[in-house]
Design a protein around this motif. Sequence first.
Motif, PDB file in Angstrom:
ATOM      1  N   VAL A 130       0.887  -0.962   0.179  1.00  0.00           N
ATOM      2  CA  VAL A 130       0.197  -0.421  -0.007  1.00  0.00           C
ATOM      3  C   VAL A 130       0.663   0.967   0.299  1.00  0.00           C
ATOM      4  O   VAL A 130       1.513   1.281   0.758  1.00  0.00           O
ATOM      5  N   LEU A 131       0.739   2.039  -1.206  1.00  0.00           N
ATOM      6  CA  LEU A 131       1.311   3.153  -1.130  1.00  0.00           C
ATOM      7  C   LEU A 131       0.652   4.831  -1.156  1.00  0.00           C
ATOM      8  O   LEU A 131      -0.636   5.027  -1.156  1.00  0.00           O
ATOM      9  N   THR A 132       1.265   5.703  -0.483  1.00  0.00           N
ATOM     10  CA  THR A 132       0.075   6.903  -0.687  1.00  0.00           C
ATOM     11  C   THR A 132       0.628   7.839  -1.654  1.00  0.00           C
ATOM     12  O   THR A 132       1.781   7.992  -2.343  1.00  0.00           O
ATOM     13  N   VAL A 133      -0.434   8.552  -3.323  1.00  0.00           N
ATOM     14  CA  VAL A 133      -0.286   8.898  -4.178  1.00  0.00           C
ATOM     15  C   VAL A 133      -0.539  10.519  -3.691  1.00  0.00           C
ATOM     16  O   VAL A 133      -1.818  10.898  -3.296  1.00  0.00           O
ATOM     17  N   ARG A 134       0.823  11.639  -3.040  1.00  0.00           N
ATOM     18  CA  ARG A 134       0.308  12.396  -3.370  1.00  0.00           C
ATOM     19  C   ARG A 134      -0.090  13.269  -5.063  1.00  0.00           C
ATOM     20  O   ARG A 134       0.382  13.035  -5.638  1.00  0.00           O
ATOM     21  N   PHE A 135      -0.334  14.790  -4.897  1.00  0.00           N
ATOM     22  CA  PHE A 135      -1.707  15.425  -6.111  1.00  0.00           C
ATOM     23  C   PHE A 135      -0.485  17.162  -5.696  1.00  0.00           C
ATOM     24  O   PHE A 135      -1.388  17.350  -5.250  1.00  0.00           O
ATOM     25  N   ASP A 136      -0.154  16.786  -7.047  1.00  0.00           N
ATOM     26  CA  ASP A 136       0.334  18.414  -6.957  1.00  0.00           C
ATOM     27  C   ASP A 136      -0.204  19.116  -8.239  1.00  0.00           C
ATOM     28  O   ASP A 136      -0.506  18.516  -9.709  1.00  0.00           O
ATOM     29  N   ALA A 137      -0.554  20.667  -7.974  1.00  0.00           N
ATOM     30  CA  ALA A 137      -1.136  21.202  -9.482  1.00  0.00           C
ATOM     31  C   ALA A 137      -0.825  22.948  -9.447  1.00  0.00           C
ATOM     32  O   ALA A 137      -0.695  22.913  -8.506  1.00  0.00           O
ATOM     33  N   ASN A 138      -0.711  22.705 -10.771  1.00  0.00           N
ATOM     34  CA  ASN A 138       0.330  23.703 -11.195  1.00  0.00           C
ATOM     35  C   ASN A 138      -0.521  24.746 -12.519  1.00  0.00           C
ATOM     36  O   ASN A 138      -0.829  23.590 -13.287  1.00  0.00           O
ATOM     37  N   VAL A 139      -0.230  25.703 -12.176  1.00  0.00           N
ATOM     38  CA  VAL A 139      -1.115  26.908 -13.906  1.00  0.00           C
ATOM     39  C   VAL A 139       0.295  27.269 -14.428  1.00  0.00           C
ATOM     40  O   VAL A 139       0.925  28.587 -13.084  1.00  0.00           O
ATOM     41  N   VAL A 162      -8.327  15.355  -3.479  1.00  0.00           N
ATOM     42  CA  VAL A 162      -8.471  15.743  -2.554  1.00  0.00           C
ATOM     43  C   VAL A 162      -6.261  15.591  -2.439  1.00  0.00           C
ATOM     44  O   VAL A 162      -6.115  15.571  -3.440  1.00  0.00           O
ATOM     45  N   ALA A 163      -5.855  15.512  -1.348  1.00  0.00           N
ATOM     46  CA  ALA A 163      -4.225  15.903  -1.553  1.00  0.00           C
ATOM     47  C   ALA A 163      -3.381  15.155  -1.886  1.00  0.00           C
ATOM     48  O   ALA A 163      -2.642  15.027  -2.422  1.00  0.00           O
ATOM     49  N   LYS A 164      -3.597  13.364  -1.208  1.00  0.00           N
ATOM     50  CA  LYS A 164      -3.353  12.575  -1.303  1.00  0.00           C
ATOM     51  C   LYS A 164      -4.299  10.941  -1.379  1.00  0.00           C
ATOM     52  O   LYS A 164      -5.719  11.581  -0.810  1.00  0.00           O
ATOM     53  N   VAL A 165      -4.317  10.173  -1.954  1.00  0.00           N
ATOM     54  CA  VAL A 165      -4.736   8.819  -1.894  1.00  0.00           C
ATOM     55  C   VAL A 165      -3.497   7.717  -0.854  1.00  0.00           C
ATOM     56  O   VAL A 165      -2.895   8.062  -2.121  1.00  0.00           O
ATOM     57  N   THR A 201      -7.321   0.318  -8.899  1.00  0.00           N
ATOM     58  CA  THR A 201      -7.314   1.311  -9.857  1.00  0.00           C
ATOM     59  C   THR A 201      -8.005   2.328  -9.021  1.00  0.00           C
ATOM     60  O   THR A 201      -9.194   1.453  -8.244  1.00  0.00           O
ATOM     61  N   LYS A 202      -7.575   3.873  -9.177  1.00  0.00           N
ATOM     62  CA  LYS A 202      -8.569   5.136  -8.597  1.00  0.00           C
ATOM     63  C   LYS A 202      -9.070   5.674  -9.410  1.00  0.00           C
ATOM     64  O   LYS A 202      -7.404   6.169 -10.245  1.00  0.00           O
ATOM     65  N   THR A 203      -9.542   6.774  -8.648  1.00  0.00           N
ATOM     66  CA  THR A 203     -10.307   7.744  -9.540  1.00  0.00           C
ATOM     67  C   THR A 203     -10.495   9.497  -8.532  1.00  0.00           C
ATOM     68  O   THR A 203     -10.632   9.032  -8.052  1.00  0.00           O
ATOM     69  N   MET A 205      12.420   0.564  -5.489  1.00  0.00           N
ATOM     70  CA  MET A 205      11.112   1.083  -5.042  1.00  0.00           C
ATOM     71  C   MET A 205      10.846   0.407  -3.853  1.00  0.00           C
ATOM     72  O   MET A 205       9.639   0.666  -3.317  1.00  0.00           O
ATOM     73  N   ARG A 206      11.872  -0.463  -3.569  1.00  0.00           N
ATOM     74  CA  ARG A 206      11.784  -0.992  -2.154  1.00  0.00           C
ATOM     75  C   ARG A 206      11.568   0.364  -0.987  1.00  0.00           C
ATOM     76  O   ARG A 206      10.286  -0.092   0.154  1.00  0.00           O
ATOM     77  N   GLY A 207      12.372   1.250  -0.694  1.00  0.00           N
ATOM     78  CA  GLY A 207      12.084   2.001  -0.022  1.00  0.00           C
ATOM     79  C   GLY A 207      10.679   3.352  -0.054  1.00  0.00           C
ATOM     80  O   GLY A 207      10.503   4.249   0.683  1.00  0.00           O
ATOM     81  N   VAL A 208      10.250   3.036  -1.419  1.00  0.00           N
ATOM     82  CA  VAL A 208       9.459   4.175  -1.172  1.00  0.00           C
ATOM     83  C   VAL A 208       8.118   3.650  -1.272  1.00  0.00           C
ATOM     84  O   VAL A 208       7.380   2.595  -1.203  1.00  0.00           O
ATOM     85  N   ARG A 209       7.732   4.652  -0.361  1.00  0.00           N
ATOM     86  CA  ARG A 209       6.489   4.626   0.441  1.00  0.00           C
ATOM     87  C   ARG A 209       5.516   5.829  -0.016  1.00  0.00           C
ATOM     88  O   ARG A 209       4.376   5.547  -0.194  1.00  0.00           O
ATOM     89  N   GLU A 210       5.652   6.976  -1.004  1.00  0.00           N
ATOM     90  CA  GLU A 210       4.913   8.124  -1.903  1.00  0.00           C
ATOM     91  C   GLU A 210       5.315   8.437  -2.726  1.00  0.00           C
ATOM     92  O   GLU A 210       6.694   8.067  -3.064  1.00  0.00           O
ATOM     93  N   ILE A 211       4.438   8.462  -3.777  1.00  0.00           N
ATOM     94  CA  ILE A 211       4.570   8.753  -4.666  1.00  0.00           C
ATOM     95  C   ILE A 211       4.077  10.152  -4.990  1.00  0.00           C
ATOM     96  O   ILE A 211       2.524   9.989  -4.662  1.00  0.00           O
ATOM     97  N   THR A 212       4.724  11.426  -6.104  1.00  0.00           N
ATOM     98  CA  THR A 212       3.550  12.452  -6.325  1.00  0.00           C
ATOM     99  C   THR A 212       3.449  12.658  -7.681  1.00  0.00           C
ATOM    100  O   THR A 212       3.918  12.442  -8.863  1.00  0.00           O
ATOM    101  N   LEU A 213       2.236  12.303  -8.480  1.00  0.00           N
ATOM    102  CA  LEU A 213       1.646  12.992  -9.482  1.00  0.00           C
ATOM    103  C   LEU A 213       1.548  14.354 -10.085  1.00  0.00           C
ATOM    104  O   LEU A 213       0.411  15.233  -9.020  1.00  0.00           O
ATOM    105  N   SER A 214       2.534  15.266 -10.662  1.00  0.00           N
ATOM    106  CA  SER A 214       2.814  16.412 -10.688  1.00  0.00           C
ATOM    107  C   SER A 214       1.804  16.884 -12.402  1.00  0.00           C
ATOM    108  O   SER A 214       2.312  16.860 -13.344  1.00  0.00           O
ATOM    109  N   TYR A 215       1.179  18.043 -11.863  1.00  0.00           N
ATOM    110  CA  TYR A 215       0.625  19.199 -13.580  1.00  0.00           C
ATOM    111  C   TYR A 215       0.915  19.707 -13.130  1.00  0.00           C
ATOM    112  O   TYR A 215       1.318  20.815 -12.509  1.00  0.00           O
TER     113      TYR A 215
END
Length: 198
Positions: A65-74, A86-89, A96-98, A165-175
Amino acid sequence: MNAPAPHSRNRPRLIAAALIVGATAMLVLSFASVPLYRAFCAATGFGGTPKVDLAAAPIAPGERVLTVRFDANVARDLPWRFEPEVAKVSLRTGETKTVYYKVANLSDRETSGQAAYNVAPGQAGAYFVKVACFCFEEKRLGPHEAEEWPVVFYLDPALEREEGMRGVREITLSYTFFATKDSAPSKTSETAGAKPKG
């Protein structure tokens, strides 16, 4: 005095023809390089670029189980407000997540934008798979129009076998949304899954 051999008379023409062919090939490759690079990144996850899986075939869930954070920029020249609902899931690999992003045009005119995206850390890009995303096309919003756009994704369970990826607990998706030319009058924001907002 002997006449020059036929091949030596044709040599300048052959050199000129080779230079023209070479220059033309380089010009064609320069135009094709960006789409080819994008396709390569989408297929391999290179440079933190998420993979794309439009088929959305069901896969068996993994263990992690990992945490995915969401980043948004303009970008500065695009008068939009853009943020994730949401800031993270947290999700299990293979699940599959939406997640929806809220977007609003703050100007008095129709504007359009295109999102660039990446994943951090970079090695996670090969395992972050997008099924649907507003970033696949140019988006248009009317004056003061607001919408919610979905991104559907999963984390490939193959990441569990990846040493990096063993030590990775969190991933950031940035737009980041960038302005595009306001050329077409029609809206492309009416895609499947979009939820119009007043």
